[in-house]
Design an enzyme around this catalytic site. Structure first.
Site, mmCIF file in Angstrom:
data_model
loop_
_atom_site.group_PDB
_atom_site.id
_atom_site.type_symbol
_atom_site.label_atom_id
_atom_site.label_comp_id
_atom_site.label_asym_id
_atom_site.label_seq_id
_atom_site.Cartn_x
_atom_site.Cartn_y
_atom_site.Cartn_z
ATOM 1 N N ASN A 86 0.828 -1.202 0.000
ATOM 2 C CA ASN A 86 0.000 0.000 0.000
ATOM 3 C C ASN A 86 0.864 1.255 0.000
ATOM 4 O O ASN A 86 2.089 1.208 0.108
ATOM 5 C CB ASN A 86 -0.960 -0.029 1.189
ATOM 6 C CG ASN A 86 -2.277 0.646 0.889
ATOM 7 O OD1 ASN A 86 -2.334 1.623 0.149
ATOM 8 N ND2 ASN A 86 -3.345 0.137 1.470
ATOM 9 N N HIS A 116 23.315 0.990 12.461
ATOM 10 C CA HIS A 116 24.606 1.640 12.647
ATOM 11 C C HIS A 116 25.281 1.053 13.872
ATOM 12 O O HIS A 116 24.629 0.567 14.797
ATOM 13 C CB HIS A 116 24.418 3.150 12.822
ATOM 14 C CG HIS A 116 23.803 3.799 11.639
ATOM 15 N ND1 HIS A 116 24.533 4.187 10.542
ATOM 16 C CD2 HIS A 116 22.514 4.100 11.350
ATOM 17 C CE1 HIS A 116 23.728 4.705 9.638
ATOM 18 N NE2 HIS A 116 22.489 4.667 10.105
ATOM 19 N N THR A 164 10.634 -6.330 16.849
ATOM 20 C CA THR A 164 12.036 -6.464 17.230
ATOM 21 C C THR A 164 12.482 -7.923 17.334
ATOM 22 O O THR A 164 13.660 -8.189 17.513
ATOM 23 C CB THR A 164 12.289 -5.774 18.582
ATOM 24 O OG1 THR A 164 11.488 -6.418 19.584
ATOM 25 C CG2 THR A 164 11.946 -4.293 18.530
ATOM 26 N N LYS A 165 11.507 -8.863 17.248
ATOM 27 C CA LYS A 165 11.797 -10.299 17.318
ATOM 28 C C LYS A 165 11.002 -11.015 16.240
ATOM 29 O O LYS A 165 9.931 -10.554 15.833
ATOM 30 C CB LYS A 165 11.421 -10.861 18.691
ATOM 31 C CG LYS A 165 12.265 -10.305 19.812
ATOM 32 C CD LYS A 165 11.902 -10.942 21.133
ATOM 33 C CE LYS A 165 12.799 -10.350 22.223
ATOM 34 N NZ LYS A 165 12.442 -10.831 23.537
#
Length: 186
Positions: A86, A116, A164-165
């Site tokens: 989308n 980073h 995050t997992k």
């Protein structure tokens, strides 16, 4: 091994790398192509042709991308059949982004494969980890998928979640950070 291969492998790419100009050229190419895509209206067929040029992959006619679409690179995006992306999405794909058949991506989703270094003296440099979204998964509006994540088959990422997992097959996750809510009803 050239800088693009090392980048996709996840090596820390230093701004001082002698091949860094090659990477900058590839980044400018991605920005040029997406700039052309987003500058005016294109039919779905024209959009697929432009994204095919960007990715170097001929997109299946069942794949539909609604501009604007942004990427900083583009060459490491792989899209299956019946993929829907989308409006307003950002794919930072230097680590590789794969969307299998039937994947739905809601508006304003960010798929980020780059990161980073923690150390301040290295922070201007980049390393990557791939994102892999399996068949029939659905990523809701405004979700953010971070480097190295796999979203399982048929899984749902709720709108606004930050993943995050890894997400297991047939699982709904939500929140920041995203946590399992329940299994998909069959």
């Amino acid at each position: 091994m050239n800088i693009l291969d090392r980048m996709k492998r996840g090596d820390l790419i230093l701004e001082s790398d002698p091949e860094y100009p090659q990477l900058l050229e590839a980044l400018h190419r991605g920005m040029r192509i997406t700039g052309e895509l987003n500058a005016s209206y294109h039919t779905p067929e024209q959009t697929r042709a432009i994204i095919s040029e960007l990715t170097g992959q001929e997109l299946h006619e069942s794949t539909w991308i609604v501009p604007p679409f942004r990427t900083d690179f583009g060459q490491f995006i792989r899209l299956g059949k019946k993929v829907f992306i989308n409006s307003g999405c950002m794919f930072m794909d230097r680590g590789g982004i794969t969307l299998e058949d039937g994947v739905f991506i809601g508006p304003n989703v960010s798929l980020i494969t780059e990161n980073h270094a923690e150390e301040p003296h290295l922070r201007h440099n980049v390393y990557t980890k791939p994102i892999y979204i399996k068949q029939n998964a659905w990523v809701g509006a405004g979700a953010i998928i971070l480097p190295g994540i796999t979203i399982g088959e048929n899984a749902i990422v709720a709108a606004g979640s930050i993943v995050t997992k890894n997400v297991a097959d047939n699982t709904i996750v939500a929140g920041n950070p995203a946590k399992p809510i329940r299994k998909i009803k069959k």
